[in-house]
Enzyme design. Structure first.
Site, PDB file in Angstrom:
ATOM      1  CB  CYS A 208      -1.825  -0.444   6.588  1.00 52.06           C
ATOM      2  SG  CYS A 208      -3.034  -0.443   5.270  1.00 52.06           S
TER       3      CYS A 208
ATOM      4  CB  CYS B 250      -0.983  -0.019   1.165  1.00 53.11           C
ATOM      5  SG  CYS B 250      -0.485   0.910   2.600  1.00 53.11           S
ATOM      6  CD  GLU B 251      -0.567   5.263  -3.803  1.00 54.33           C
ATOM      7  OE1 GLU B 251       0.147   4.893  -4.743  1.00 54.33           O
ATOM      8  OE2 GLU B 251      -1.486   6.085  -3.926  1.00 54.33           O
ATOM      9  CG  HIS B 252      -2.367   5.419   1.562  1.00 57.13           C
ATOM     10  ND1 HIS B 252      -3.563   4.804   1.300  1.00 57.13           N
ATOM     11  CD2 HIS B 252      -2.250   6.417   0.651  1.00 57.13           C
ATOM     12  CE1 HIS B 252      -4.153   5.394   0.284  1.00 57.13           C
ATOM     13  NE2 HIS B 252      -3.372   6.373  -0.137  1.00 57.13           N
ATOM     14  CG  HIS B 253      -0.153   2.819   6.127  1.00 58.99           C
ATOM     15  ND1 HIS B 253      -1.365   2.681   5.493  1.00 58.99           N
ATOM     16  CD2 HIS B 253      -0.342   3.706   7.129  1.00 58.99           C
ATOM     17  CE1 HIS B 253      -2.272   3.438   6.093  1.00 58.99           C
ATOM     18  NE2 HIS B 253      -1.677   4.078   7.083  1.00 58.99           N
TER      19      HIS B 253
ATOM     20  CD  GLN C 163      -8.426  -4.523  -2.447  1.00 55.86           C
ATOM     21  OE1 GLN C 163      -8.060  -4.392  -1.279  1.00 55.86           O
ATOM     22  NE2 GLN C 163      -9.439  -5.294  -2.795  1.00 55.86           N
TER      23      GLN C 163
ATOM     24  CG  HIS D 294      -5.355  -3.639   2.717  1.00 51.94           C
ATOM     25  ND1 HIS D 294      -4.880  -2.673   1.856  1.00 51.94           N
ATOM     26  CD2 HIS D 294      -6.310  -4.316   2.040  1.00 51.94           C
ATOM     27  CE1 HIS D 294      -5.543  -2.751   0.698  1.00 51.94           C
ATOM     28  NE2 HIS D 294      -6.405  -3.739   0.789  1.00 51.94           N
TER      29      HIS D 294
HETATM   30 ZN   LIG Z   1      -2.177   1.300   4.043  1.00 51.97          ZN
END
Ligand SMILES: [Zn+2]
Length: 215
Positions: A170, A99-102, A140, A168
């Site tokens: 995260c 995931c590009e956020h975490h 996703q 996920h």
């Molecule tokens: Zn994430």
């Protein structure tokens, strides 16, 4: 105005789909991992961590190698003319992405279906297409759409359906800490969007158990 917006979006999409010249600088990554360990209060010099920056840099390069892959190159010689026009389904394709956020993994299964329009793709290429997009920093929803749009345009298919089911880390290890939550996303294009019976047939076929099971 609206036209310009569309054009800009398309340009970005092509860049995303076809990969780019993005290269990984392992030396920079390695020193950043050392910095990160220091910031976490660790001692990068201790025995267990000595080779960690190098390992992490290599692992990150591997897990984002999809940026260097080119779909046209991948499909070169793998498209075959055919009269068959029934639905083709490849389901339960395992994938691992980040995931590009975490920068934490999300992973699960991809189910792909399409209605051929005079050509089909070698079945083994579909998991390769999935990997090409999964091995990037992703969300996703975008992963799902990129797989669907690529198949639609490269095969000129009459319709494409993609369903992605994923867990996920995260969500599981931090934040809401919901261990059993599965996120489901789908992208339906062409006949899969316009014809409810086509979409239903696809969804029914991917819900069925393994080959040989009675349903
Ligand atoms: Zn994430």
């Amino acid at each position: 105005m609206a036209k310009q917006g569309v054009r800009r979006r398309r340009q970005r999409k092509i860049e995303d789909v076809d990969g780019s010249d993005r290269t990984v600088d392992l030396d920079v990554l390695q020193s950043l991992v050392t910095e990160m360990l220091l910031s976490l209060g660790e001692k990068p010099g201790r025995n267990g961590l000595l080779k960690t920056p190098e390992r992490v840099a290599k692992a990150l390069a591997f897990m984002t190698q999809g940026y260097q892959r080119n779909i046209d190159h991948l499909l070169n010689g793998a498209l075959f003319p055919i009269e068959y026009d029934e639905m083709v389904i490849v389901k339960d394709i395992d994938f691992f992405s980040m995931c590009e956020h975490h920068l934490l993994p999300f992973f699960g299964k991809v189910h792909v279906g399409y209605l051929p329009n005079k050509k089909v793709v070698g079945l083994s290429k579909i998991p390769r297409i999935v990997d090409t997009f999964a091995r990037r920093l992703q969300v996703q929803e975008r992963l799902t759409v990129q797989i669907a749009e690529t198949l639609k345009s490269k095969l000129n298919a009459n319709g494409v359906g993609v369903v992605v089911e994923a867990r996920h880390l995260c969500m599981m290890m931090r934040g809401v800490e919901k261990q059993n939550t599965v996120a489901v996303t789908s992208s339906m294009l062409g006949a899969f969007r316009s014809q409810p019976q086509t979409r239903l047939e696809f969804l029914k076929l991917i819900r069925r158990g393994s080959v040989g099971d009675s349903d």
